[in-house]
Design a protein around this motif. Structure first.
Motif, PDB file in Angstrom:
ATOM      1  N   ILE A  14      22.280  81.884  43.133  1.00 17.02           N
ATOM      2  CA  ILE A  14      21.642  80.741  42.491  1.00 17.02           C
ATOM      3  C   ILE A  14      21.882  80.842  40.985  1.00 17.02           C
ATOM      4  N   THR A  15      22.347  79.770  40.370  1.00 15.09           N
ATOM      5  CA  THR A  15      22.562  79.767  38.921  1.00 15.09           C
ATOM      6  C   THR A  15      21.232  79.556  38.201  1.00 15.09           C
ATOM      7  N   GLN A  16      21.251  79.823  36.901  1.00 18.51           N
ATOM      8  CA  GLN A  16      20.060  79.549  36.099  1.00 18.51           C
ATOM      9  C   GLN A  16      19.701  78.075  36.180  1.00 18.51           C
ATOM     10  N   ALA A  17      20.695  77.211  36.114  1.00 22.28           N
ATOM     11  CA  ALA A  17      20.446  75.761  36.161  1.00 22.28           C
ATOM     12  C   ALA A  17      19.842  75.349  37.499  1.00 22.28           C
ATOM     13  N   GLN A  18      20.345  75.915  38.583  1.00 18.35           N
ATOM     14  CA  GLN A  18      19.808  75.576  39.904  1.00 18.35           C
ATOM     15  C   GLN A  18      18.356  76.030  40.033  1.00 18.35           C
ATOM     16  N   LEU A  19      18.072  77.251  39.594  1.00 12.67           N
ATOM     17  CA  LEU A  19      16.699  77.740  39.655  1.00 12.67           C
ATOM     18  C   LEU A  19      15.784  76.884  38.794  1.00 12.67           C
ATOM     19  N   ALA A  20      16.263  76.526  37.605  1.00 12.55           N
ATOM     20  CA  ALA A  20      15.474  75.684  36.708  1.00 12.55           C
ATOM     21  C   ALA A  20      15.107  74.372  37.392  1.00 12.55           C
ATOM     22  N   ASP A  21      16.071  73.739  38.061  1.00  8.98           N
ATOM     23  CA  ASP A  21      15.806  72.488  38.777  1.00  8.98           C
ATOM     24  C   ASP A  21      14.783  72.696  39.896  1.00  8.98           C
ATOM     25  N   MET A  22      14.879  73.823  40.580  1.00 11.21           N
ATOM     26  CA  MET A  22      13.983  74.099  41.711  1.00 11.21           C
ATOM     27  C   MET A  22      12.531  74.273  41.278  1.00 11.21           C
ATOM     28  N   VAL A  23      12.318  74.803  40.070  1.00  8.51           N
ATOM     29  CA  VAL A  23      10.953  75.082  39.633  1.00  8.51           C
ATOM     30  C   VAL A  23      10.472  74.170  38.512  1.00  8.51           C
ATOM     31  N   GLY A  24      11.318  73.231  38.072  1.00  6.76           N
ATOM     32  CA  GLY A  24      10.888  72.221  37.110  1.00  6.76           C
ATOM     33  C   GLY A  24      10.849  72.658  35.656  1.00  6.76           C
ATOM     34  N   VAL A  25      11.796  73.520  35.272  1.00  9.42           N
ATOM     35  CA  VAL A  25      11.905  73.923  33.866  1.00  9.42           C
ATOM     36  C   VAL A  25      13.354  73.758  33.431  1.00  9.42           C
ATOM     37  N   SER A  26      13.630  74.053  32.170  1.00  5.39           N
ATOM     38  CA  SER A  26      15.007  73.967  31.678  1.00  5.39           C
ATOM     39  C   SER A  26      15.759  75.265  31.967  1.00  5.39           C
ATOM     40  N   ARG A  27      17.075  75.179  31.946  1.00  7.32           N
ATOM     41  CA  ARG A  27      17.900  76.369  32.111  1.00  7.32           C
ATOM     42  C   ARG A  27      17.609  77.375  31.000  1.00  7.32           C
ATOM     43  N   GLN A  28      17.338  76.860  29.806  1.00  6.86           N
ATOM     44  CA  GLN A  28      17.026  77.730  28.672  1.00  6.86           C
ATOM     45  C   GLN A  28      15.753  78.540  28.926  1.00  6.86           C
ATOM     46  N   THR A  29      14.788  77.929  29.599  1.00  5.81           N
ATOM     47  CA  THR A  29      13.557  78.644  29.935  1.00  5.81           C
ATOM     48  C   THR A  29      13.848  79.782  30.902  1.00  5.81           C
ATOM     49  N   VAL A  30      14.671  79.522  31.911  1.00  2.00           N
ATOM     50  CA  VAL A  30      15.046  80.578  32.856  1.00  2.00           C
ATOM     51  C   VAL A  30      15.761  81.702  32.120  1.00  2.00           C
ATOM     52  N   ASN A  31      16.661  81.355  31.225  1.00  2.00           N
ATOM     53  CA  ASN A  31      17.373  82.359  30.437  1.00  2.00           C
ATOM     54  C   ASN A  31      16.385  83.188  29.614  1.00  2.00           C
TER      55      ASN A  31
END
Length: 69
Positions: A14-31
């Motif tokens: 799972i990419t950062q972007a995909q996880l971000a979409d799944m949990v409702g945050v930005s990719r930057q937040t996941v990073n």
């Protein structure tokens, strides 16, 4: 706070972007979470643990420095 988020993402491919979409945050937040630069809410931690089907404690771990006032 230490975390194994990057490892868990790699296991599930799972990419950062995909996880971000799944949990409702930005990719930057996941990073930022992966880098330990963001203290996430309990709700977000629970959403992330649900994505991976494991407990919050298996992904996130408090360090002694987190317990200091």
């Amino acid at each position: 706070m230490k975390n194994n988020l990057k490892v868990e993402r790699a296991k599930k491919n799972i990419t950062q972007a995909q996880l971000a979409d799944m949990v409702g945050v930005s990719r930057q937040t996941v990073n930022a979470i992966e880098l330990g630069k963001y203290n996430l809410s309990t709700i977000l931690a629970l959403k992330i643990s649900r994505v991976f089907g494991i407990s919050v404690n298996e992904i996130f771990e408090l360090e002694d420095s987190d317990l200091e006032p």
